[in-house]
Enzyme design. Sequence first.
Site, PDB file in Angstrom:
ATOM      1  CE  LYS A   1      -4.127  -2.013   0.686  1.00 31.77           C
ATOM      2  NZ  LYS A   1      -3.662  -3.652   0.548  1.00 31.77           N
TER       3      LYS A   1
HETATM    4  C1  LIG Z   1      -4.180  -4.679   0.023  1.00 30.70           C
HETATM    5  C2  LIG Z   1      -3.277  -5.780   0.157  1.00 30.70           C
HETATM    6  C3  LIG Z   1      -3.551  -6.751  -0.890  1.00 30.70           C
HETATM    7  C4  LIG Z   1      -4.677  -6.755  -1.827  1.00 30.70           C
HETATM    8  O1  LIG Z   1      -4.561  -5.462  -2.780  1.00 30.70           O
HETATM    9  P1  LIG Z   1      -5.905  -5.043  -3.474  1.00 30.70           P
HETATM   10  O2  LIG Z   1      -5.913  -3.658  -3.686  1.00 30.70           O
HETATM   11  O3  LIG Z   1      -7.128  -5.381  -2.467  1.00 30.70           O
HETATM   12  O4  LIG Z   1      -6.085  -5.922  -4.697  1.00 30.70           O
HETATM   13  C5  LIG Z   1      -2.741  -7.682  -0.768  1.00 30.70           C
HETATM   14  N1  LIG Z   1      -1.689  -7.929  -0.096  1.00 30.70           N
HETATM   15  C6  LIG Z   1      -1.618  -6.923   0.929  1.00 30.70           C
HETATM   16  C7  LIG Z   1      -0.350  -7.319   1.887  1.00 30.70           C
HETATM   17  C8  LIG Z   1      -2.347  -6.053   0.949  1.00 30.70           C
HETATM   18  O5  LIG Z   1      -2.168  -5.070   2.013  1.00 30.70           O
END
Ligand SMILES: *Cc1c(COP(=O)(O)O)cnc(C)c1O
Length: 467
Positions: free
Chosen positions: A112
């Site tokens: 993120k």
């Molecule tokens: C948010 C997240 C995902 C999934 O991302 P999306 O935006 O929901 O597709 C996968 N792995 C981790 C560690 C995340 O924080």
Amino acid sequence: MKYISTRGKVSPIGFIDMFLMGLGDDGGLIVPETIPTVSAAQLDVWAKLSYEDLMLEIFSLFTNNEIPESDLKTLIKDSYAGFTSPDVLPLTTLNDSLHVLELFHGPTFAFKDVALQFMGNLYAYVAKKQNQVINILGATSGDTGASAISSVRGKEGIQICILHPNGKVSRVQELQMTTVQDDNVLNLSVNGNFDDCQHIIKELFADIPFKTKYHLRAINSINFVRILAQSVYYFYAYLQLPAKARANGVSFSIPTGNFGNIFSGYLAKRMGVPIKQLILATNENNILERFINEGVYKPEGFRSTHSPSMDIQIASNFERYLYYFSGEDANAVAARMEQFKAEGQLTFTEEELARIQQDLTAYSVGNAECLETIQIYQESYGYLLDPHSACGIAAYEGAGRKENGTFISLATAHPAKFDEAIRLIGIEQKFPERIQELFDKPQRQVVVDNAKAEIVAQLEGFYRLEQ
Ligand SMILES: *Cc1c(COP(=O)(O)O)cnc(C)c1O
């Protein structure tokens, strides 16, 4: 470049207005009017660029010069200065055909950070330039909240409130959010699950008078800027490979929950990155896998898994895919979303299913399979995967068409963030210092019921109406 809504009822807007709007005022998702494409020759030129310079080139195709290039450059540079790897997002080679793109070297150890560090800086930039009040509201299954808070804590002109499901995020995720002491941060711990949190957020963003009065801003992947920032690493990973390894294109395996991570890959492919197979990896909350493999989009019972950041039932970005799948027909999307609201599910015909399967492959990873994958990769390669990244690898193993040659699996979190799961298979790890030190800090959060009125009251006490 103008931006429009997947439901067709937002008149075209520019880049910064799009960034500030987040969710479309008509309840749809914002998309660019046209997707710019990049030629193979241009890609070759970009192969020499650093991550930051590559991002600058890609963003320049989308920003209409609304941000002067020198400002954009500074914003990007500042956003990745806190990443601990010199490559920002290093590509690790496991064997001849499998590479792992590590997206977790930012301040909160999850992917993120890649988009949110930039968005936080962009919010601060807009707050200053336009004298805007920025009140950020977001829901998190764990990682988004920590990352968003880290990106704006202490920044002038910005207040941020994050809802997370009480007791349903990992210990490190909780600490990353709640140990922040800055007064511009409010953590609401909701007695419910992530979908409850997201549901309330969606309602508040759809309440135009409320959204307008409080200048609500989004940080979730409903914001197109986040999708765009993530599409950069598909270009980057592809270009990091030796020319020979990528000569026939590459395939990606992508842990996803909200359809955000994979939609960014879909966008990169539409822009011209030679991507063969896009493998969508889910955990046991597999609505997206059932959509792709069976042609039914229907939420089922919520399950807690080892990869809580993917414990999602309703995937916001699904609607963006639906828009392109429908040939950019906003009326068709609006009709489908109405139908989904009324009937609680969508079904697709055999012909449609075949088309979906040309775009996407899907694989859902069970809890046991997830842990097994971590164990096997630790033993075979001495490489420790976190449970989300392990879903990506398991999906590559289970659904990658090996004739597709080169694969890149996305590693979305540092294993230390999900030690609860790693310990189940008897693996001990040493925490990075920045995680270890969290355990000694005091926490700040407010526990609330899954009730809109209670949450609204908290927001009214917290947000500012002017700078
Ligand atoms: C948010 C997240 C995902 C999934 O991302 P999306 O935006 O929901 O597709 C996968 N792995 C981790 C560690 C995340 O924080």
